[in-house]
Scaffold this motif. Structure first.
Motif, short mmCIF file in Angstrom:
data_model
loop_
_atom_site.label_atom_id
_atom_site.label_comp_id
_atom_site.label_asym_id
_atom_site.label_seq_id
_atom_site.Cartn_x
_atom_site.Cartn_y
_atom_site.Cartn_z
N GLY A 189 -3.14 -27.77 -66.91
CA GLY A 189 -3.41 -29.12 -67.40
C GLY A 189 -2.26 -29.68 -68.21
O GLY A 189 -1.92 -30.86 -68.10
N ALA A 190 -1.65 -28.82 -69.02
CA ALA A 190 -0.50 -29.26 -69.82
C ALA A 190 0.68 -29.60 -68.94
O ALA A 190 1.38 -30.59 -69.17
N VAL A 191 0.93 -28.79 -67.91
CA VAL A 191 2.02 -29.07 -66.97
C VAL A 191 1.79 -30.40 -66.26
O VAL A 191 2.71 -31.22 -66.13
N ARG B 260 12.37 -33.88 -76.58
CA ARG B 260 11.00 -33.40 -76.83
C ARG B 260 10.34 -32.95 -75.52
O ARG B 260 9.57 -31.98 -75.51
N ASP B 261 10.64 -33.65 -74.43
CA ASP B 261 10.09 -33.23 -73.13
C ASP B 261 10.58 -31.83 -72.77
O ASP B 261 9.82 -31.01 -72.25
N GLN B 262 11.86 -31.57 -73.04
CA GLN B 262 12.41 -30.25 -72.75
C GLN B 262 11.76 -29.19 -73.64
O GLN B 262 11.42 -28.09 -73.18
N ILE B 263 11.55 -29.52 -74.91
CA ILE B 263 10.87 -28.58 -75.81
C ILE B 263 9.45 -28.32 -75.33
O ILE B 263 8.95 -27.19 -75.38
N ALA B 264 8.78 -29.37 -74.83
CA ALA B 264 7.43 -29.21 -74.30
C ALA B 264 7.41 -28.27 -73.10
O ALA B 264 6.51 -27.43 -72.95
N THR C 249 8.98 -39.90 -85.23
CA THR C 249 8.88 -40.46 -83.87
C THR C 249 9.21 -41.94 -83.82
O THR C 249 9.32 -42.50 -82.72
N GLU C 250 9.36 -42.60 -84.96
CA GLU C 250 9.69 -44.02 -84.97
C GLU C 250 11.16 -44.22 -85.34
O GLU C 250 11.77 -43.37 -86.00
N TRP D 244 5.96 -35.84 -73.25
CA TRP D 244 5.43 -34.93 -74.26
C TRP D 244 4.21 -35.49 -74.98
O TRP D 244 3.33 -34.75 -75.40
N ARG D 245 4.15 -36.83 -75.10
CA ARG D 245 2.99 -37.43 -75.76
C ARG D 245 1.72 -37.20 -74.93
O ARG D 245 0.65 -36.94 -75.48
#
Length: 430
Positions: free
Chosen positions: A95-97, A72-76, A24-25, A105-106
């Motif tokens: 809640g996740a949505v 990552r947002d799309q994978i989430a 992630t870095e 995603w974080r």
């Protein structure tokens, strides 16, 4: 599982490639060395500058790109749609949505960690699976270097052996291997049925058969636990006049569930259709949560929905853990004298322990049991022993091994409950 090799037969460290994709870095940056198959880490901007000067125009090193936040947002979003909306509770999915929509995603990952019982582990596994696929596509599709994959397998299962027999692109050998496996499966089923038909009447394999066949036919059904790998399944026969509640009792007994939680049937997959018909024992509060009427499973016959081969219904058990089952009608068979039903013909792999935390939690517990150095090993050992019905003084080495064996299943241990008694008890409790 595949192993990846460079032209010089050096193996690529694909696990390191996956880890690099998941980083992630920005730094360290990781470069694949196509001579050694390993990764070279560059820890800073200055280090990158110095290293580029050093290697010049070398075509030996290639950057492994990280997953960016947008990807990552799309994978989430895919994780929520594919997994949470199906297997988690409505509150957990919503809640996740909300967390993903208001942040990224974080934020979703924090929500899963802080507000759910272990779904963050499911997210990490889903993300890792996606990264593994990206790594394989990058290795196999790069125009800059040549990498080939060879089937390696998991270390000795029957399926791996079948695939090895057909390796090298020889489709004929592979087809023959699978044909052999299918033939052996049929032979096994026939031998099992013959053994049962020849068994003395006093040798009762199952404690309390629910009822004798009174209709003309019986139904051969296959029960599959959705998402399980290796697949957890059972093959059973039941009377065609069974109600859905009767089928619920048979599924519980065949799979190995204990009936601790609520359940519900659907006429089509609730995973893919929002118009699935619900079949359950109605509750006075149903109209508060849904404007759709449901059928009463106590007086709805399974033969109204399972009419021909390959027809299927879906069974959901424990709305927290979300154990989903596909029930497929394989055969409609004629009644024969002396046949008792329900009965189990075949099956494979252990039913998960109740309250395991969905499949992710179950498989995680199995991994912990195999690792005696894991900090949660002892706690998990005693929890699973209690679930399996063992007392503290009964847990020896053999029991330890049994508790972590995901393949363990013996059809002779299946005992059938009487649906009428179970319904009476169910109605008393409700």
């Amino acid at each position: 599982m595949d192993a990846w090799y460079l032209p010089n037969r050096v193996r690529v460290d694909i696990e390191a490639v996956v880890d690099a994709i998941l980083a992630t870095e920005d730094y360290p940056q990781q470069y694949l060395d196509i001579k050694t198959g390993t990764l070279v880490a560059v820890s800073s901007v200055k280090g990158l500058h110095d290293w580029v000067i050093k290697i010049g125009n070398s075509k030996q090193y290639f950057l492994v790109e990280h997953l960016n936040d947008e990807y990552r947002d799309q994978i989430a979003r895919d994780f929520i749609a594919d997994i949470l909306s199906v297997m988690a509770s409505g509150d957990e999915a919503r809640g996740a949505v909300k967390a993903l929509s208001s942040g990224n995603w974080r934020a979703m990952e924090r929500h899963l960690k802080e507000n759910t019982d272990g779904w963050v582990h499911g997210w990490h596994q889903y993300l890792a699976d996606e990264a593994g696929q990206i790594a394989e596509e990058w290795l196999s599709g790069s125009p800059h270097f040549s990498v080939t994959s060879e089937f390696e397998g998991c270390g000795g299962c029957a399926m791996c052996e079948l695939i090895r027999k057909g390796e090298g692109g020889d489709a004929t050998k592979l087809a023959q291997a699978f044909a052999t496996e299918e033939t052996m499966r049929h032979v096994e089923e026939q031998l099992e049925q013959r053994r049962k038909s020849m068994a003395p009447q006093t040798d009762v394999a199952h404690a309390k058969p629910a009822k004798h066949i009174t209709g003309n036919n019986i139904l051969r059904l296959k029960i599959e636990l959705s998402g399980s790998k290796p697949l957890i399944w059972r093959r059973i026969i039941v009377p065609e006049e069974y109600s859905f509640f009767d089928l619920h009792v048979a599924i519980q007994d065949a799979m190995g569930w204990f009936g601790y939680h609520l359940h519900e049937f659907f006429d089509c997959s609730p995973y893919t259709s929002r118009d699935a018909t619900s079949i359950k024992i109605p509750h006075p509060d149903d109209e508060i949560f849904s404007d759709k009427a449901s059928l009463d499973e106590r007086n709805t016959g399974i033969s109204d929905f399972l009419k021909k081969e390959k027809d299927a219904v879906w069974y959901m058990y424990d709305f927290g853990d979300g154990w989903g089952h596909r029930i497929t009608l394989e055969k409609i068979l004629p009644r024969t004298d002396g046949m008792k039903v329900p009965d189990i013909l075949a099956g494979k792999n252990r039913c998960p322990y109740e309250d395991s935390g969905a499949l992710f939690g179950y498989y995680e517990k199995m991994d912990i049991l195999k690792d005696k150095k894991h900090p949660e090993h002892e706690e998990t050992l005693w929890w699973t022993a209690e679930q399996a019905g063992y007392g503290p003084d009964e847990v020896d080495d053999a029991v330890r091994k049994e508790l972590s064996d995901v393949t363990r299943f013996d059809i002779n241990e299946v005992e059938w409950s009487d649906p009428r008694e179970e319904l009476e008890l169910y109605e008393q409790l409700c």
